[in-house]
Design a protein around this motif. Structure first.
Motif, PDB file in Angstrom:
ATOM      1  N   TRP A   1     -28.650  -2.547-111.586  1.00 17.87           N
ATOM      2  CA  TRP A   1     -28.988  -3.167-110.309  1.00 17.87           C
ATOM      3  C   TRP A   1     -28.286  -2.350-109.241  1.00 17.87           C
ATOM      4  CZ3 TRP A   1     -25.594  -5.175-106.637  1.00 17.87           C
ATOM      5  CH2 TRP A   1     -26.205  -5.762-105.525  1.00 17.87           C
ATOM      6  N   LEU A   2     -29.032  -1.846-108.276  1.00 19.98           N
ATOM      7  CA  LEU A   2     -28.482  -1.108-107.144  1.00 19.98           C
ATOM      8  C   LEU A   2     -28.701  -1.922-105.884  1.00 19.98           C
ATOM      9  CD1 LEU A   2     -29.489   1.151-109.287  1.00 19.98           C
ATOM     10  CD2 LEU A   2     -29.103   2.710-107.399  1.00 19.98           C
ATOM     11  N   SER A   3     -27.625  -2.125-105.111  1.00 23.74           N
ATOM     12  CA  SER A   3     -27.748  -2.850-103.849  1.00 23.74           C
ATOM     13  C   SER A   3     -28.566  -2.020-102.864  1.00 23.74           C
ATOM     14  CB  SER A   3     -26.361  -3.126-103.265  1.00 23.74           C
ATOM     15  OG  SER A   3     -25.777  -1.910-102.829  1.00 23.74           O
ATOM     16  N   GLN A   4     -29.020  -2.662-101.798  1.00 23.58           N
ATOM     17  CA  GLN A   4     -29.813  -1.954-100.794  1.00 23.58           C
ATOM     18  C   GLN A   4     -29.038  -0.775-100.221  1.00 23.58           C
ATOM     19  OE1 GLN A   4     -30.958  -4.211 -97.325  1.00 23.58           O
ATOM     20  NE2 GLN A   4     -32.390  -2.649 -96.661  1.00 23.58           N
ATOM     21  N   GLY A   5     -27.745  -0.955 -99.951  1.00 22.13           N
ATOM     22  CA  GLY A   5     -26.950   0.138 -99.413  1.00 22.13           C
ATOM     23  C   GLY A   5     -26.868   1.317-100.360  1.00 22.13           C
ATOM     24  N   MET A   6     -26.727   1.050-101.653  1.00 22.76           N
ATOM     25  CA  MET A   6     -26.652   2.136-102.631  1.00 22.76           C
ATOM     26  C   MET A   6     -28.007   2.804-102.815  1.00 22.76           C
ATOM     27  SD  MET A   6     -24.592   3.925-104.384  1.00 22.76           S
ATOM     28  CE  MET A   6     -23.117   2.957-104.269  1.00 22.76           C
ATOM     29  N   VAL A   7     -29.087   2.025-102.833  1.00 22.76           N
ATOM     30  CA  VAL A   7     -30.429   2.617-102.931  1.00 22.76           C
ATOM     31  C   VAL A   7     -30.673   3.524-101.729  1.00 22.76           C
ATOM     32  CG1 VAL A   7     -32.917   2.133-102.907  1.00 22.76           C
ATOM     33  CG2 VAL A   7     -31.388   0.765-104.336  1.00 22.76           C
ATOM     34  N   HIS A   8     -30.283   3.066-100.532  1.00 21.60           N
ATOM     35  CA  HIS A   8     -30.477   3.902 -99.352  1.00 21.60           C
ATOM     36  C   HIS A   8     -29.622   5.168 -99.440  1.00 21.60           C
ATOM     37  CE1 HIS A   8     -29.908   5.357 -95.210  1.00 21.60           C
ATOM     38  NE2 HIS A   8     -31.209   5.155 -95.195  1.00 21.60           N
ATOM     39  N   TYR A   9     -28.389   5.045 -99.896  1.00 21.49           N
ATOM     40  CA  TYR A   9     -27.524   6.220-100.032  1.00 21.49           C
ATOM     41  C   TYR A   9     -28.146   7.236-100.995  1.00 21.49           C
ATOM     42  CZ  TYR A   9     -23.601   9.193-101.250  1.00 21.49           C
ATOM     43  OH  TYR A   9     -22.805  10.286-101.484  1.00 21.49           O
ATOM     44  N   GLU A  10     -28.667   6.759-102.132  1.00 23.32           N
ATOM     45  CA  GLU A  10     -29.208   7.657-103.144  1.00 23.32           C
ATOM     46  C   GLU A  10     -30.590   8.207-102.794  1.00 23.32           C
ATOM     47  OE1 GLU A  10     -27.614   8.796-105.637  1.00 23.32           O
ATOM     48  OE2 GLU A  10     -26.044   7.361-106.092  1.00 23.32           O
ATOM     49  N   PHE A  11     -31.467   7.372-102.217  1.00 24.91           N
ATOM     50  CA  PHE A  11     -32.876   7.742-102.105  1.00 24.91           C
ATOM     51  C   PHE A  11     -33.458   7.608-100.706  1.00 24.91           C
ATOM     52  CE2 PHE A  11     -32.075   5.652-106.231  1.00 24.91           C
ATOM     53  CZ  PHE A  11     -32.169   6.773-107.043  1.00 24.91           C
ATOM     54  N   GLY A  12     -32.726   7.028 -99.766  1.00 27.91           N
ATOM     55  CA  GLY A  12     -33.291   6.730 -98.460  1.00 27.91           C
ATOM     56  C   GLY A  12     -33.214   7.889 -97.485  1.00 27.91           C
ATOM     57  N   THR A  13     -33.867   7.705 -96.384  1.00 27.01           N
ATOM     58  CA  THR A  13     -33.827   8.626 -95.251  1.00 27.01           C
ATOM     59  C   THR A  13     -33.500   7.780 -94.021  1.00 27.01           C
ATOM     60  OG1 THR A  13     -36.148   8.349 -94.641  1.00 27.01           O
ATOM     61  CG2 THR A  13     -35.663  10.032 -96.310  1.00 27.01           C
ATOM     62  N   PRO A  14     -33.208   8.423 -92.891  1.00 29.52           N
ATOM     63  CA  PRO A  14     -32.935   7.610 -91.698  1.00 29.52           C
ATOM     64  C   PRO A  14     -34.080   6.657 -91.340  1.00 29.52           C
ATOM     65  CG  PRO A  14     -32.192   9.851 -91.348  1.00 29.52           C
ATOM     66  CD  PRO A  14     -32.933   9.844 -92.670  1.00 29.52           C
ATOM     67  N   GLU A  15     -35.304   7.010 -91.709  1.00 28.09           N
ATOM     68  CA  GLU A  15     -36.451   6.161 -91.372  1.00 28.09           C
ATOM     69  C   GLU A  15     -36.871   5.229 -92.510  1.00 28.09           C
ATOM     70  OE1 GLU A  15     -36.744   9.665 -91.140  1.00 28.09           O
ATOM     71  OE2 GLU A  15     -36.022   9.615 -89.093  1.00 28.09           O
ATOM     72  N   TYR A  16     -36.374   5.453 -93.707  1.00 26.55           N
ATOM     73  CA  TYR A  16     -36.826   4.700 -94.884  1.00 26.55           C
ATOM     74  C   TYR A  16     -35.648   3.943 -95.488  1.00 26.55           C
ATOM     75  CZ  TYR A  16     -38.539   3.853 -99.638  1.00 26.55           C
ATOM     76  OH  TYR A  16     -38.895   3.274-100.828  1.00 26.55           O
ATOM     77  N   TRP A  17     -35.723   2.593 -95.466  1.00 22.51           N
ATOM     78  CA  TRP A  17     -34.661   1.736 -96.000  1.00 22.51           C
ATOM     79  C   TRP A  17     -35.226   0.876 -97.116  1.00 22.51           C
ATOM     80  CZ3 TRP A  17     -29.492   0.872 -95.367  1.00 22.51           C
ATOM     81  CH2 TRP A  17     -28.859   1.674 -94.420  1.00 22.51           C
ATOM     82  N   PRO A  18     -35.257   1.397 -98.345  1.00 19.08           N
ATOM     83  CA  PRO A  18     -35.738   0.561 -99.451  1.00 19.08           C
ATOM     84  C   PRO A  18     -34.755  -0.572 -99.733  1.00 19.08           C
ATOM     85  CG  PRO A  18     -34.872   2.638-100.280  1.00 19.08           C
ATOM     86  CD  PRO A  18     -34.839   2.716 -98.774  1.00 19.08           C
ATOM     87  N   GLY A  19     -35.201  -1.587-100.447  1.00 17.30           N
ATOM     88  CA  GLY A  19     -34.351  -2.737-100.766  1.00 17.30           C
ATOM     89  C   GLY A  19     -33.587  -2.564-102.063  1.00 17.30           C
ATOM     90  N   ASN A  20     -33.031  -3.666-102.564  1.00 12.78           N
ATOM     91  CA  ASN A  20     -32.359  -3.661-103.856  1.00 12.78           C
ATOM     92  C   ASN A  20     -33.315  -3.179-104.937  1.00 12.78           C
ATOM     93  OD1 ASN A  20     -30.152  -4.857-102.627  1.00 12.78           O
ATOM     94  ND2 ASN A  20     -30.797  -6.916-103.179  1.00 12.78           N
TER      95      ASN A  20
END
Length: 161
Positions: free
Chosen positions: A109-128
């Protein structure tokens, strides 16, 4: 317990306690950034990654001979990701002379913050995200004082990613 099994830096791990069949292990690790947006055109727009200091606790117990249940959580201590990673796994160990192998399957389980750190961009904020995982760890005992170890793993990324 470098979950999401992405340890890009040193880790210190120690046994924190034991209560009957349950064993607790704690760790602290540094995760160095894999890239910055200035590293090349392929990275432009992805945003920079910061160094993370992660700390966690894992508890495990034996389910059957050579089969263990492991559950743990790791949290970003300094806040660049403001996230955490939890896991539950079942592992099985096999020994071949000086080689010890441990295979595992489970869930991350990855929290939203960790998913964003690993896979996100400034414009893309995936969830948990909850992701199936599998892997193999190995320890090659060269002597009583020297061990070579490593791991191979795979994580199937969930739909939010």
């Amino acid at each position: 317990m470098c979950s999401s099994d992405l340890c890009l830096g040193p880790t210190i791990r120690f046994k924190a306690g034991q209560w009957g069949p349950w064993v607790a292990r704690a760790d602290v690790s540094v995760r160095f950034p894999a890239y910055t947006s200035d590293d090349g055109p392929v990275f432009s727009g992805l945003g920079d990654r910061s160094t993370l200091v992660m700390s966690g606790l894992e508890v495990s117990t034996r389910l059957a001979p050579k089969v263990r249940l492991l559950m743990g959580h790791r949290q970003d201590l300094l806040g660049p990701s403001q996230g955490g990673i939890s896991h539950i796994k079942v592992s099985r160990q096999l020994r071949y002379g000086p080689l010890l192998l441990s295979s595992h399957v489970g869930l991350h389980w990855l929290s939203q913050g960790m998913v964003h750190y690993e896979f996100g961009t400034p414009e893309y904020w995936p969830g948990n995200s909850i992701n199936p995982i599998g892997g193999i760890r190995y320890w090659l005992f060269l002597s009583r004082k020297w061990v070579v170890s490593g791991q191979f793993g795979i994580e199937w990324l969930g739909s939010p990613v």
